[in-house]
Design a protein around this motif. Structure first.
Motif, short mmCIF file in Angstrom:
data_model
loop_
_atom_site.label_atom_id
_atom_site.label_comp_id
_atom_site.label_asym_id
_atom_site.label_seq_id
_atom_site.Cartn_x
_atom_site.Cartn_y
_atom_site.Cartn_z
N VAL A 316 0.86 -1.19 0.00
CA VAL A 316 0.00 0.00 0.00
C VAL A 316 0.89 1.24 0.00
N LEU A 317 0.63 2.16 -0.94
CA LEU A 317 1.48 3.33 -1.12
C LEU A 317 0.75 4.59 -0.64
N ILE A 318 1.32 5.25 0.37
CA ILE A 318 0.74 6.48 0.91
C ILE A 318 1.81 7.56 0.94
N ASP A 319 1.36 8.82 1.05
CA ASP A 319 2.29 9.94 1.18
C ASP A 319 1.72 10.99 2.12
N TRP A 320 2.46 12.07 2.30
CA TRP A 320 2.07 13.09 3.28
C TRP A 320 0.86 13.88 2.82
#
Length: 629
Positions: A316-320
C-alpha cells in the motif's frame, strides 16, 4: 453514518496508486498460503530440530502433525520498561495454547533500543535504522517455516513498526500483537516539563532533574505520555491486530495476563479456521483507519515516516498529502500529554480506545467494513475487557466520555481538524504537529539561525544568542546524513524562548520526539540537506516563514534559493556520524535509505544504478486542503 467523502476519496486514490504493488503482495501471500502448512513441508529431521528443546508433552503434540504451532517474536529486554514484562509472556502463551491443544515457541528475538536512554546521545543515530533491523530480525525468526500463526510482543517506538513490517512478509499467517501496557501514573506531566525547563536555564541542579525524571519513569510498563509507543498501541488496536481495548491495561495485573492468554488462543483459532491472515487484516482501508486514529488522538509525528514504510510492506502506497487531507476532516478527540495535561491512564479511564473507535466509526471517519483478528467489522473494538470471578468477559465501552477535558465526541471535538499537517514551499516538504501548538504560535516569520548539530544549537541558546525572534534551522540530520535521530533534547530550550515571548520555530530534516510539544516544528524536511535539499542553501539571517495554518514553509525575499552554492557538511560532523556506538555497522543503510516521505527505509530501497524506481515519490503538488467535506 455514511463514510466521510474525503476519507472515501483519499482511500480510493491510495487504492488506485497501490494497484500494482498491492496485487503483487496479495499474489505472493496467496502463493505462500496455497503451498500448505509449513510444518507439513519440513522433513522429519527439520521437524525434530524444531522441537528438540521442547517438553515431552509439546513434542507429542507436535508429532500429531495437525496441531497448530504459534511462533512468538519477542522484543523483550530489561532496558525498556515497556518491554520488561515480556519476560514472562512466553510462559503465559505456551500454557494458553496447550489448553486448546496447540504448541507455541519463541521463534526469535529482535533488538529493542530505548529512545529515552539514547536521546541526545550518539546511539540515537541508530534508532530509526533499528526499525528495519527489527523487520529483518522478524523475518529471520519466522523463516523457519514451522508456524501456523504468529504473535508479536512489542510496544515501543521503532519496535512495533519493525515487527509490523517483518510480520507482513509472512502475511499468509494470522498474526496477533500482544502489548504489555503502561506503567502507573507518576508525577504530573506539567511538573516534569517545568523542571526540565528550569534545568535548561540552569535554575535547578542535575540531582533535582534526576529526582523528577525518576518520578516520571518509575516502574515496568510504557511511559505514560502519548508519544510514539502509545501511538503504536492505538494504531494496532484500530488496525484490528490486538484483542479489543488491550493497549492501556497495566502490566502487573491479572487482566493483562488474561488478555495475553486470550490473544494466544485467538491465534490458534485463526490458524485452525484459516481466517484472519495478516494480509487481509492490513489493507488500504485499515491503513487509512490507522492514519485517522493517529490524527484524531494527536499522535506521534514519527508515524509520518513509519506509516509509509509499514503500509509499503503490505503493498500500500501512501504519502504526506494523503495524511494532510485526512487531517483536514478528522476531528481531534483527545487531549493527552504533550497535547494536554492528562496521561494515557487518564485517557483510558475516560473511555480510551473503545470510545475513540466507536466515535470515529459512527461519525463516518473510519472504514467499519474491515477484517480484524476478531472477525469481520470494527464493532468488536467498541468493547472493553474485565475479569469476573477470574474469567475474561467483554462488555460495551462507555458511550459518553467520562472526562470531556480528555476525550470528546466527534460531534463536539477539541478541534475540527487533526493534529498533523503538511507544510511546503521553496524549503521542501515537511510535517508539523499542531495539536499541541497554540493557534497564536502557528505562524512564525523570523531570521534563521543555522546549525549542524544539537550541541551547537544548545550552546548558542546557553550563550543567549537565540534570545530573539528566531527560526532555528538544524540540517544534516536526515536519514542519509546520520540516520535521522530524534532531536527532543532541543525541546526544553525552544520552549523557554517561546515562554519569554519570542516568536520561535524549528525547521529540520531530522525528527523530533513523539513527545513533540508546544513549539512549532517543521520536521522531516524532504529532500534532506545531504541529498542537495533546499536546507543546504539556507544562510544565517535568511527570513523564513512557517505558516502551519496555510501549509507554507518558505524563505522570504530570496529570489532563487537554489542558485546559491550548497553548504558543505563539516568534516567533524560527517566523520562523527559514521563510526562509534555501532554506527559503522550501518554504513550501507545510510547509502541506500529512501527519503523521509518514502518511509526512510532500506527494506524497499532501490540502490542507485540498479534500475527500477521508488514506489512513493514525494508528491510535487501543492497540498489541497479544500476538498469538499
Amino acid at each position: 453514518m455514511a463514510l466521510n467523502p474525503v476519507v472515501a476519496e483519499v482511500t480510493a486514490r491510495i487504492t488506485e496508486r497501490s494497484r500494482a504493488t498491492r496485487a503483487d503482495y496479495i499474489r505472493r501471500m496467496d502463493a505462500a498460503r496455497d503451498s500448505g502448512a509449513g510444518r507439513a513441508k519440513l522433513s522429519c529431521a527439520n521437524w525434530a530440530h524444531a522441537f528438540a528443546g521442547q517438553t515431552i508433552a509439546d513434542k507429542l503434540r507436535a508429532m500429531d502433525g495437525s496441531r497448530p504451532n504459534v511462533g512468538v517474536v519477542t522484543a523483550y529486554n530489561d532496558m525498556l520498561s515497556a518491554h520488561q514484562p515480556f519476560e514472562r509472556f512466553p510462559a503465559v502463551i505456551r500454557q494458553a495454547v496447550r489448553e486448546v491443544g496447540a504448541t507455541a515457541q519463541v521463534a526469535g528475538g529482535t533488538p529493542a533500543m530505548c529512545d529515552g536512554v539514547t536521546q541526545g546521545r550518539p546511539g540515537m543515530e541508530l534508532s530509526l535504522f533499528s526499525r528495519d533491523a527489527i523487520a529483518m530480525a522478524t523475518g529471520v525468526a519466522l523463516t523457519h517455516d514451522a508456524f501456523d500463526a504468529a504473535m508479536m510482543l512489542g510496544v515501543c517506538d521503532k519496535i512495533v513498526p519493525g515487527l509490523f513490517m517483518g510480520a507482513l512478509a509472512f502475511g499468509h499467517l494470522p498474526v496477533v500483537f500482544a502489548p504489555a501496557g503502561p506503567m502507573p501514573s507518576g508525577i504530573p506531566n506539567a511538573e516534569k516539563a517545568r523542571v526540565r525547563a528550569l534545568y535548561a536555564q540552569n535554575q535547578v541542579d542535575r540531582a533535582t532533574l534526576l529526582q523528577s525524571e525518576i518520578g516520571s519513569y518509575h516502574s515496568p510498563g510504557t511511559c505514560t505520555f502519548y508519544g510514539t509507543a502509545n501511538s503504536n498501541q492505538m494504531m494496532m488496536e484500530i488496525a484490528g491486530l490486538h484483542m479489543p481495548s488491550t493497549a492501556f491495561v497495566h502490566p502487573e495485573t491479572g487482566l493483562r495476563d488474561a488478555l495475553t492468554a486470550a490473544a494466544a488462543k485467538r491465534a490458534v483459532e485463526l490458524a485452525r479456521s484459516g481466517e484472519g491472515r495478516m494480509a487481509d487484516v492490513i489493507s488500504e482501508k485499515s491503513i487509512v483507519n490507522m492514519i485517522v486514529a493517529l490524527l484524531a488522538t494527536g499522535g506521534s509525528t514519527n508515524h509520518a515516516i513509519h506509516l509509509v514504510a509499514m503500509a509499503r510492506a503490505a503493498g500500500v502506497l501512501i504519502d504526506w498529502t494523503d495524511m494532510d487531507q485526512l487531517s483536514s476532516v478528522t476531528p481531534l478527540l483527545a487531549r493527552v500529554y504533550p497535547n494536554g495535561s492528562a496521561d494515557v491512564n487518564a485517557f483510558q479511564a475516560a473511555g480510551g480506545v473503545a470510545f475513540v473507535t466507536r466515535e470515529l466509526a459512527q461519525a463516518g471517519h473510519i472504514h467499519s467494513d474491515v477484517t480484524t483478528v476478531m472477525g469481520q467489522g470494527i464493532e468488536a473494538y467498541f468493547q472493553e475487557p474485565s475479569l469476573v470471578d477470574g474469567e475474561l468477559v467483554w462488555r460495551d465501552g462507555v458511550s459518553e466520555s467520562l472526562d470531556r477535558d480528555i476525550l470528546r465526541p466527534a460531534a463536539d471535538p477539541f478541534d475540527k481538524e487533526g493534529g498533523l499537517r503538511l507544510v511546503q514551499g521553496d524549503l521542501g516538504r515537511a510535517v508539523i504537529k499542531v495539536s499541541a501548538v497554540k493557534p497564536e504560535n502557528r505562524i512564525v516569520e523570523a531570521p534563521a539561525a543555522v546549525f549542524e548539530t544539537q550541541e551547537d544549537a544548545l550552546a548558542a541558546f546557553k550563550a543567549g544568542q537565540l534570545d530573539r525572534d528566531v527560526v532555528v534551522v538544524l540540517r544534516f540530520q536526515g536519514p542519509r546524513a546520520n540516520g535521522m535521530p530524534e532531536l527532543h533534547s532541543l525541546s526544553p530550550a525552544l520552549g523557554v524562548l517561546q515562554d519569554k515571548g519570542f516568536k520561535v520555530a524549528f525547521v529540520t530534516d531530522g525528527r523530533m520526539s513523539g513527545a513533540s510539544g508546544k513549539t512549532p516544528a517543521a520536521i522531516h524536511v524532504s529532500p534532506e540537506a545531504l541529498a542537495g535539499g533546499p536546507l543546504a542553501h539556507v544562510q544565517d539571517g535568511d527570513i523564513i516563514r512557517l505558516d502551519a495554518e496555510a501549509g507554507v514553509l518558505t524563505t522570504v525575499g530570496v529570489a532563487d534559493l537554489t542558485a546559491r552554492p550548497l553548504a558543505v557538511r563539516s568534516t567533524a560532523n560527517a566523520e562523527g556520524s559514521s563510526w562509534g556506538y555501532g554506527r559503522e555497522l550501518f554504513g550501507a543503510f545510510r547509502h541506500v535509505v529512501t527519503t523521509a516521505e518514502q518511509g526512510a527505509t532500506v527494506c524497499f530501497a532501490v540502490p542507485a544504478g540498479a534500475g527500477g524506481h521508488t514506489d512513493t515519490p514525494p508528491n510535487p503538488n501543492v497540498v489541497d486542503r479544500t476538498v469538499d467535506a
